[in-house]
Design an enzyme around this catalytic site. Structure first.
Site, PDB file in Angstrom:
ATOM      1  N   CYS A   1      11.498  40.766  63.141  1.00 31.83           N
ATOM      2  CA  CYS A   1      12.540  40.180  62.287  1.00 31.83           C
ATOM      3  C   CYS A   1      13.905  40.296  62.968  1.00 31.83           C
ATOM      4  O   CYS A   1      14.429  41.397  63.112  1.00 31.83           O
ATOM      5  CB  CYS A   1      12.545  40.923  60.951  1.00 31.83           C
ATOM      6  SG  CYS A   1      13.999  40.638  59.951  1.00 31.83           S
TER       7      CYS A   1
ATOM      8  N   CYS B   1      16.556  42.215  61.069  1.00 34.96           N
ATOM      9  CA  CYS B   1      16.374  43.673  61.091  1.00 34.96           C
ATOM     10  C   CYS B   1      16.930  44.257  62.385  1.00 34.96           C
ATOM     11  O   CYS B   1      17.589  45.305  62.367  1.00 34.96           O
ATOM     12  CB  CYS B   1      14.894  44.034  60.950  1.00 34.96           C
ATOM     13  SG  CYS B   1      14.178  43.573  59.365  1.00 34.96           S
TER      14      CYS B   1
END
Length: 132
Positions: free
Chosen positions: A47, A50
């Site tokens: 991600c 993230c």
């Protein structure tokens, strides 16, 4: 200031979260950061949000004058997270829609949250941690 960092996966979350809740009254700030797992082939999160948010959040927490507990909860690989019945998507306490999500936990409940599109913004992190 001290950041008390503990990690959990979907399978270990129940026991880790119970301990986190039991120790919460000892800390000035208690946060849960829901993150995507690392991709084994790159050792980076699958991600990109993230990857961007986690270092900013950790830097902000390390600069605080108070004791902070941070539970990093890893949602799994991309197919696991994409399942609409993912445990943290359907959990009435968390109702996750995206990762990363940073949650302020106080008095055994969610007090505030930053969703995936804002979890990397320093002023939002400051506001969440200070309770504003």
């Amino acid at each position: 200031m001290t950041v008390k960092l503990v990690d959990a996966t979907i399978s270990s979350f129940g026991s880790v979260f119970e301990k986190f809740k039991a120790e919460a009254p000892k800390n000035k700030v208690n946060l849960i950061l829901f993150l995507a797992d690392n991709d084994p082939s790159t050792n980076l999160s699958w991600c990109p949000d993230c990857v961007r948010a986690e270092p900013v959040i950790l830097k902000k927490l390390e600069a605080l004058p108070d004791d902070v507990a941070l539970l990093r909860a890893y949602v799994g690989d991309r197919p696991t997270w994409r399942n609409p019945q993912h445990p943290w998507r359907v959990d009435s306490r968390f109702k996750l829609k995206g990762v990363p999500t940073l949650i302020s936990w106080e008095s055994d409940a969610v007090k505030g949250r930053l969703e995936d599109y804002e979890a990397h913004l320093e002023h939002k992190i400051n506001a969440l941690v200070s309770g504003n």
